[in-house]
Design a protein around this motif. Structure first.
Motif, PDB file in Angstrom:
ATOM      1  N   HIS A 236       0.827  -1.321   0.038  1.00  0.00           N
ATOM      2  CA  HIS A 236      -0.068  -0.026  -0.104  1.00  0.00           C
ATOM      3  C   HIS A 236       0.678   1.318   0.048  1.00  0.00           C
ATOM      4  O   HIS A 236       0.158   2.430  -0.055  1.00  0.00           O
ATOM      5  CB  HIS A 236      -0.876  -0.040   0.964  1.00  0.00           C
ATOM      6  N   ARG A 237       2.046   1.171  -0.096  1.00  0.00           N
ATOM      7  CA  ARG A 237       3.050   2.365   0.159  1.00  0.00           C
ATOM      8  C   ARG A 237       2.801   3.103  -1.291  1.00  0.00           C
ATOM      9  O   ARG A 237       2.450   2.693  -2.238  1.00  0.00           O
ATOM     10  CB  ARG A 237       4.452   2.059   0.452  1.00  0.00           C
ATOM     11  N   ARG A 238       2.844   4.555  -0.908  1.00  0.00           N
ATOM     12  CA  ARG A 238       2.979   5.461  -2.173  1.00  0.00           C
ATOM     13  C   ARG A 238       4.489   5.681  -2.538  1.00  0.00           C
ATOM     14  O   ARG A 238       5.353   5.563  -1.661  1.00  0.00           O
ATOM     15  CB  ARG A 238       2.059   6.473  -1.979  1.00  0.00           C
ATOM     16  N   ALA A 239       4.638   6.530  -3.580  1.00  0.00           N
ATOM     17  CA  ALA A 239       6.017   6.897  -4.124  1.00  0.00           C
ATOM     18  C   ALA A 239       6.526   7.875  -3.005  1.00  0.00           C
ATOM     19  O   ALA A 239       6.194   8.658  -2.364  1.00  0.00           O
ATOM     20  CB  ALA A 239       5.803   7.776  -5.401  1.00  0.00           C
ATOM     21  N   GLY A 240       7.847   7.589  -2.828  1.00  0.00           N
ATOM     22  CA  GLY A 240       8.549   8.211  -2.000  1.00  0.00           C
ATOM     23  C   GLY A 240       8.670   7.570  -0.397  1.00  0.00           C
ATOM     24  O   GLY A 240       9.562   7.946   0.486  1.00  0.00           O
ATOM     25  N   LYS A 241       7.928   6.460  -0.187  1.00  0.00           N
ATOM     26  CA  LYS A 241       8.025   5.702   1.090  1.00  0.00           C
ATOM     27  C   LYS A 241       8.843   4.562   0.900  1.00  0.00           C
ATOM     28  O   LYS A 241       8.883   3.797  -0.203  1.00  0.00           O
ATOM     29  CB  LYS A 241       6.632   5.179   1.567  1.00  0.00           C
ATOM     30  N   PRO A 242       9.920   4.112   1.788  1.00  0.00           N
ATOM     31  CA  PRO A 242      10.737   3.015   1.447  1.00  0.00           C
ATOM     32  C   PRO A 242      10.172   1.788   1.473  1.00  0.00           C
ATOM     33  O   PRO A 242       9.040   1.413   1.955  1.00  0.00           O
ATOM     34  CB  PRO A 242      11.620   3.217   2.687  1.00  0.00           C
ATOM     35  N   GLU A 243      10.613   0.939   0.498  1.00  0.00           N
ATOM     36  CA  GLU A 243      10.355  -0.298   0.279  1.00  0.00           C
ATOM     37  C   GLU A 243      11.068  -1.250   1.458  1.00  0.00           C
ATOM     38  O   GLU A 243      12.305  -1.043   1.714  1.00  0.00           O
ATOM     39  CB  GLU A 243      10.583  -1.006  -1.011  1.00  0.00           C
ATOM     40  N   LEU A 244      10.167  -2.099   2.130  1.00  0.00           N
ATOM     41  CA  LEU A 244      10.812  -2.665   3.274  1.00  0.00           C
ATOM     42  C   LEU A 244      11.191  -4.169   3.130  1.00  0.00           C
ATOM     43  O   LEU A 244      10.823  -4.694   2.252  1.00  0.00           O
ATOM     44  CB  LEU A 244       9.913  -2.821   4.555  1.00  0.00           C
TER      45      LEU A 244
END
Length: 434
Positions: A236-244
């Motif tokens: 659900h993350r959007r652009a700019g959020k880190p991929e975990l």
């Protein structure tokens, strides 16, 4: 004898047109009657619901809120994991904050409700401190559940990565079920070494006046919670959020497993978890719920267990914080009581726990209520644990809770005022939205 003249093609077409026109007229009338009936029924439901809510508000003004029992946490060793069970919010919050303050690598925190009060501020300060010392901090809280929280409180420094799970998502939830559901989870994971999950939201109200249940995991079982957070965040993350980073687990025979309801993947295993456990029960089923509105399959599983001699008990608040959920739940009490299921009503304090034990061996603790929203709607997570020691801890807690309950008898329930039953029947159709 006169012969009947065959109908011409033109006359047949004319008759078909007349019949078709009459059919449409009948259908329009039927639709009109149905619509008017539905509107009238909805009007009755809204009127009754408004009256029930108003009466409950008056009751709350006249009552004095109680205090939750300050029972200490209980710990058990479950395989390689240490599992600590909390039933008093302040104890839980103290340990959660200590874990965040001890974080070195990352903090993953999801909370359905995060109040902007003293307790909420303590958590906000702790995660900001962690981010300031270089810890990766990722937060998730539900936009709808926190509409009343001041916008300024929900603003964090850029060093803290925040996902406001949106109030409205693209697409129509009725058409695309993958777009439905609130994020009802409550998870904290720190450095992969300690994790927390359960019914407690973040707020001062829950610290001392609500009776809830949460557990802390220490050991390889923390992966179950971390994996749930990471999957949700990356999906659900959007652009700019880190991929975990996503990691698998080498443990296939863990006594601690997480069941995750995920509407975006049309997966709802928590309901199946309950049905499987109820089907296996031979001795006792002890359930604690804040909101208990069983669907037909779970209701039948409880009644079948009772019919074969299982001691089935359901503990819930006499008055929850959602009066409409209470009224809808009561619609099922007559059938449960007639079927031998024992109902215990917690006094003076809101019980918000979502736990169950079966036969002193199987336990579940998590975020999902036994109702439609939790079992077939929201993002939820429940731990399933096969361990006699942890089940013993939960049974000890259940027995302590019984001391603050009164048992509802079938005789008492059948003698309630007649209009109670009318209200329950009128509002029962609301079960789909509760």
């Amino acid at each position: 004898m006169a012969l009947t003249r065959p109908l011409s093609l033109g006359r047949l077409r004319a008759m078909r047109h007349v019949l078709s026109r009459e059919s449409r007229r009948v259908l329009r009338r039927a639709r009109g009657v149905a619509v008017r009936g539905a509107v009238a029924g909805l009007g009755v439901q809204l009127t009754v619901a408004a009256g029930v809510v108003a009466a409950d508000l008056l009751r709350k003004r006249r009552s004095v809120p109680g205090a939750a029992p300050e029972d200490p946490p209980l710990s058990s060793q479950v395989g390689e994991d240490t599992v600590t069970t909390y039933t008093y919010g302040q104890d839980l919050y103290d340990d959660m904050l200590a874990a965040v303050d001890g974080a070195r690598d990352y903090v993953y925190l999801a909370s359905y409700i995060w109040k902007g009060d003293e307790v909420g501020q303590a958590f906000k300060d702790a995660v900001v401190r962690a981010a300031d010392r270089g810890v990766l901090v990722c937060l998730v809280f539900d936009g709808f559940a926190n509409l009343v929280v001041p916008r300024s409180f929900k603003d964090f420094p850029d060093t803290v990565h925040v996902m406001h799970f949106p109030v409205v998502r693209s697409g129509l939830p009725i058409v695309d079920l993958r777009r439905s559901g609130r994020d009802h989870r409550k998870i904290l994971v720190v450095d992969g070494r300690v994790g927390f999950v359960g019914g407690y939201n973040i707020g001062s109200l829950y610290a001392t006046t609500w009776r809830d249940t949460h557990v802390r995991l220490e050991g390889p079982g923390v992966w179950e919670l971390q994996n749930a957070f990471v999957d949700f965040w990356n999906r659900h993350r959007r652009a700019g959020k880190p991929e975990l980073p996503d990691s698998g687990s080498r443990r296939w025979d863990s006594p601690v497993r997480a069941a995750r309801n995920e509407p975006s993947r049309l997966i709802y295993p928590v309901r199946a978890l309950y049905l499987e456990a109820l089907d296996r029960a031979t001795e006792r089923v002890w359930i604690t719920q804040g909101y208990f509105i069983p669907d037909r399959e779970i209701l039948e599983a409880l009644l079948k267990a009772s019919a074969r001699g299982v001691d089935v008990r359901v503990l819930m608040p006499e008055h929850s914080n959602h009066i409409l959920a209470d009224v809808v739940a009561r619609y099922y009490w007559s059938e449960l009581l007639r079927g031998g299921v024992r109902i215990f009503l917690y006094q003076d304090v809101m019980v918000h726990a979502k736990t169950a034990t079966v036969d002193g061996r199987w336990t579940t603790v998590g975020t999902a209520n036994i109702d439609r929203l939790s079992l077939r709607g929201n993002y939820e997570i429940n731990l399933e644990v096969l361990d006699a020691d942890l089940a013993g801890d939960l049974e000890e807690i259940f027995q302590r809770d019984l001391e603050r309950c009164r048992e509802l008898t079938s005789e008492e329930w059948e003698e309630r005022p007649w209009y109670y039953g009318v209200i329950e029947r009128v509002l029962q159709p609301l079960h789909w939205m509760l």
